[in-house]
Design an enzyme around this catalytic site. Structure first.
Site, PDB file in Angstrom:
ATOM      1  N   MET A  24      50.785  47.944  43.031  1.00  0.00           N
ATOM      2  CA  MET A  24      49.872  48.318  42.191  1.00  0.00           C
ATOM      3  C   MET A  24      49.706  47.626  41.004  1.00  0.00           C
ATOM      4  SD  MET A  24      49.224  51.000  44.016  1.00  0.00           S
ATOM      5  CE  MET A  24      48.410  52.286  42.958  1.00  0.00           C
ATOM      6  N   CYS A  25      48.962  48.037  39.964  1.00  0.00           N
ATOM      7  CA  CYS A  25      48.525  47.352  38.846  1.00  0.00           C
ATOM      8  C   CYS A  25      47.241  46.446  38.959  1.00  0.00           C
ATOM      9  CB  CYS A  25      49.594  46.635  38.247  1.00  0.00           C
ATOM     10  SG  CYS A  25      51.083  47.318  37.525  1.00  0.00           S
ATOM     11  N   GLY A  26      46.370  46.279  38.019  1.00  0.00           N
ATOM     12  CA  GLY A  26      45.331  45.811  38.419  1.00  0.00           C
ATOM     13  C   GLY A  26      45.245  44.690  37.110  1.00  0.00           C
ATOM     14  N   ARG A  41      44.165  51.516  40.362  1.00  0.00           N
ATOM     15  CA  ARG A  41      45.493  50.643  40.275  1.00  0.00           C
ATOM     16  C   ARG A  41      46.305  50.943  39.432  1.00  0.00           C
ATOM     17  NH1 ARG A  41      46.120  46.156  43.166  1.00  0.00           N
ATOM     18  NH2 ARG A  41      44.592  45.576  44.681  1.00  0.00           N
TER      19      ARG A  41
END
Lengths: 503, 350
Positions: free
Chosen positions: B1-3, B30
């Site tokens: 995850m995370c953008g 995200r």
């Protein structure tokens, strides 16, 4: 008045219905448990050591062995062992000898450490389909690289690296000398390390000619007795190891009885035939860390600075400070041998009571080197009581670069850990020099067993790393965050620098 | 995850923060609304010789007086103020963001080749580990990090990010998995000029952390990304390695590849792996690191996290998603994906 006999330890029985009177049990038992009277096989269970050679060779599975229950009055303090040791010492006035590792039921820290595995957000890696790197280089590393980047983008490496040992797996075989073990046993180990791309130690017994073909996989040892040490020996080794101490007997020397010093052992050790080989407790030219550094440098000088030099110490209370001193010398690796390390022969009181567990020793050494900013200056090798691949993974996560295994490799060759190595009658042909026993061990077959053990532990180590989402052994090293302590006390957790489970 | 998303204008043309805010918001699936942040370079031209110290204070009495005291000891505060913020309905205020413009006395750090940087690094480590209620989250020159727990647009609006103009921007939309969503845990992570945004988890964190700590850094933010900033500072600034070599140390080629390289290249890569084994990063990651001179993006060695590159004239974009880049620049060209471990470098060209 006589002290009389003590009860039997083991009871051997033969299923007479099954027995085909082939007499193999008589031939196989080097301890003389069996003999023939008329057509009958007679058993003297008192001589049995539970070595299992007769059982493993019986074609009819007719032999069974039982450990006898203690029939003394039970007592929590005056155990059967305590009483029998006293009886034996009252009888002899001598130090009690013992073989193999520490036999006291200390809790095993390894068994109270659990490893981590990934789930979802951090995918585990499948070693069957993804690259997994266990290659390990042992030796000094620079703390930083000097490079020169030219305007055209070319990069010139200015730092010159010192020679390192290249291992395809972080598993090596520890030092077991020719004398303590047989030539066939050493040959089996040598063939095994060649097959698996790793290294083994010669012990302090010199290097027999039969091992010369495997010298590129050998770490030659310089112990206090200097047996077998000359320039030819040093130059043949891939690395040199100075032995200061051994986990099973910290602070004491070694003794190979004269009766084991046959012609071959005498030549290899460079000592007179039939003479006792006594290594003193200290090296008589080493009384300080500066003296040790001097010997390291002398050995390097003698071999033109082409070979890594290791220093082996027993795991003791101030192992961390000693290791930091060793790191500041020219030494390339420090070997820490824990108090569960094996031994061919040692006073029982040492084996069972002196030293500290390898888990704590490695963690504290790694921590000290880290605190002083010199962890990269030296490799750390852990040994002493490593029983499986999980122990290896945990040792590395606690700060080891690689491990030595000893007893595990012997078990792969047949050893049943009967603990009688010091008697020289090993029926498996391992800890003996008796030609009829030595020839029982087939170096080809046993080398494959040992190689298989190293291969299988390497595979398991890859799987454990993959489960933790790690594809390079460097990233497991000192990675305490992938360990948790289960039912370990706060003080031990603090030494290990490991959090408790659930944290 | 995370953008993650980063952009550099190689000619130093300034961009305001509005388009990167919109790009980051596009990647909201995200994130989890527990952390977002922005880093921008070139935003403080009036104080470009000073270190811009951004601090989260729990209150501006005890922790601030302790930090003031330390700063007075080590240098001169040229200017200080509360970072302007604008209340957002969806964002719960937890700290007071404050900024100092600070000039250290360089003669206080004897024996250092970069004394001012070392003074600043010392102040950051000392504050974050020893001053209760103060956290320095940005300490570079002519740059600044703006972050909080919240969704990207709320965090952007909280700091009114469109009011800042920079030639490099990084932004991050967080989905925390290992540590709580708190202001200090939001990205970018920063030390001196280095700012880092990261998507993934670093499974070698324990090893990397011990390595940087044995070199005088203190990890106090409970998050794996923190070590990336310190690794870049150690290898890039203190060891003087160029960015591509730093990336080779952090995400090196596999031994099989090294074994097949030409001799000279093999020797270099061998030396990097041996020397910087504890700096090697494992696990899934895509990372963009910035300094005042440029940005570098790279992924882990088996590319367990996405990274997309795009270019348009002087602009280089690096992001988790192509769509995010297109929000910033619908005309973007040369969209491609780097190989695992391969650094993508955008340098100033002025």
């Amino acid at each position: 008045m006589s002290l009389g006999s003590v009860p039997l330890k083991y009871k051997i029985t033969i299923d007479r219905e099954q027995c085909m009177h082939c007499m193999r049990c008589i031939d196989n038992c080097s301890y003389g448990v069996y003999h023939k009277e008329d057509d009958r096989i007679i058993i003297d269970s008192r001589k049995c050591t539970a070595c299992h050679h007769c059982i493993s060779m019986c074609p009819r599975d007719a032999i069974s062995l039982q450990e006898r229950p203690v029939d003394y009055r039970s007592h929590p303090l005056w155990t059967a062992e305590a009483r029998e040791d006293i009886i034996n010492q009252a009888r002899t006035g001598k130090i009690i000898l013992a073989g193999m590792g520490n036999a006291k039921p200390y809790p095993v820290i390894f068994d109270r450490l659990v490893l981590d595995a990934c789930q979802v957000t951090n995918p585990s890696i499948d070693p069957l389909r993804e690259p997994m790197e266990l290659r390990t280089y042992l030796g000094k590393k620079p703390s930083k690289l000097e490079i020169d980047k030219k305007d055209n983008g070319d990069v010139e490496l200015l730092t010159k690296l010192t020679p390192n040992l290249k291992l395809e797996t972080p598993i090596m075989i520890g030092h077991m000398s020719y004398g303590a073990i047989s030539l066939n046993a050493q040959l089996s180990l040598a063939k095994a390390v060649e097959k698996t791309g790793t290294f083994m130690g010669t012990g302090e017994g010199g290097l027999h000619e039969a091992i010369y073909p495997y010298q590129k996989n050998m770490i030659v040892q310089v112990a206090s007795g200097r047996f077998g040490v000359d320039i030819n020996y040093l130059e043949r080794g891939a690395a040199i190891e100075i032995k200061i101490g051994q986990g099973a007997k910290p602070g004491i020397g070694g003794h190979l009885p004269g009766e084991k010093v046959c012609q071959d052992v005498s030549c290899t050790r460079m000592i007179p035939l039939g003479s006792d080989a006594i290594s003193p407790a200290p090296h008589h030219d080493i009384y300080s860390i500066e003296d040790l550094a001097q010997l390291v440098r002398s050995l390097k000088e003698a071999t033109e600075w082409k070979k890594p030099v290791f220093v082996k110490i027993a795991a003791v209370h101030n192992a961390a400070a000693i290791a930091a001193g060793i790191a500041r010398s020219s030494a390339d690796a420090v070997v820490i041998d824990g108090f569960r390390g094996g031994s061919g022969a040692t006073p029982k009181v040492f084996r069972d009571n002196v030293g500290i567990p390898i888990e704590a020793a490695v963690a504290s050494v790694d921590q000290k080197l880290k605190d002083q900013g010199i962890r990269n200056k030296i490799s750390v090798i852990a040994s002493g009581g490593i029983r499986n691949s999980a122990d290896i993974a945990k040792s590395i996560a606690l700060g080891a670069d690689a491990v030595y295994i000893g007893t595990g490799a012997l078990i792969a060759m047949g050893c049943r850990v009967c603990g009688q190595c010091y008697r020289g009658m090993c029926p498996w042909g391992i800890a003996t020099q008796r030609p009829d026993l030595v020839e029982r061990l087939d170096p080809e077959a046993e080398s494959e067993h040992v190689a298989n053990l190293i291969r299988s532990w390497t595979l398991e180590l890859s799987e454990l790393m993959g489960a933790a989402g790690i594809n390079s052994i460097e990233s497991l090293r000192s990675n305490r965050s992938r360990l948790r302590g289960y039912m370990l006390d706060e003080g031990t957790l603090d030494v290990l620098q490991v959090k408790p489970v659930g944290a | 995850m995370c953008g993650i998303i980063g952009v550099i204008d190689r000619k130093r043309a300034l961009m305001d923060g509005s388009s990167i805010r919109d790009a980051l918001s596009l990647m909201n699936e995200r994130g989890s609304g527990e952390g977002a942040g922005y880093a921008a370079y070139g935003i403080y031209p009036d104080y470009q010789d000073c270190y811009a110290i951004h601090v989260f204070f729990d209150n501006i009495v005890e922790p601030k007086s302790q930090l003031d005291h330390m700063l007075h000891k080590w240098g001169r505060i040229v200017h200080q103020e509360a970072i302007p913020t604008y209340e957002q309905e969806g964002l719960k205020r937890s700290h007071i963001p404050w900024r100092y413009f600070f000039k250290p006395y360089s003669d206080l750090m004897a024996g250092s080749s970069t004394p001012e940087d070392d003074v600043m690094k010392y102040i950051v480590m000392e504050t974050n580990s020893n001053i209760q209620g103060a956290l320095i989250f940005s300490s570079g020159k002519n740059m600044g990090v703006f972050k909080a727990s919240g969704w990207p647009e709320d965090v952007a609006n909280f700091y009114r990010i469109e009011d800042y103009k920079g030639y490099i921007w990084l932004a991050h939309n967080r989905y925390p998995t290992n540590t709580p969503g708190w202001w200090g845990g939001a990205h970018p992570f920063n030390l001196l000029d280095w700012a880092v945004v990261h998507n993934g988890e670093i499974t070698s964190y324990g090893t990397n952390r011990r390595y940087v700590e044995s070199n005088g850094y203190t990890c106090s933010m409970f998050t794996d990304t923190e070590v990336v900033a310190y690794l870049f500072d150690l290898l890039g600034r203190r060891h003087g390695l160029p960015e591509d070599i730093v990336v080779k140390a952090l995400a090196p080629p596999f031994w099989d590849e090294i074994d097949n390289m030409p001799e000279k290249e093999q020797e270099l890569n061998h030396a990097i792996r041996l020397t910087y084994g504890p700096a090697l990063m494992n696990g899934p990651f895509a990372i963009v690191v910035a300094t005042h001179e440029g940005i570098v993006g790279f992924t882990d060695r088996i590319k367990l996290r996405p990274l997309v590159i795009g270019e348009n004239g002087n602009r280089l974009y690096i992001s988790s998603e192509e769509a995010a880049i297109r929000v910033m620049d619908p005309e973007v060209q040369n969209i491609h994906m780097p190989r695992a471990g391969e650094p993508v470098i955008g340098r100033l060209n002025v």
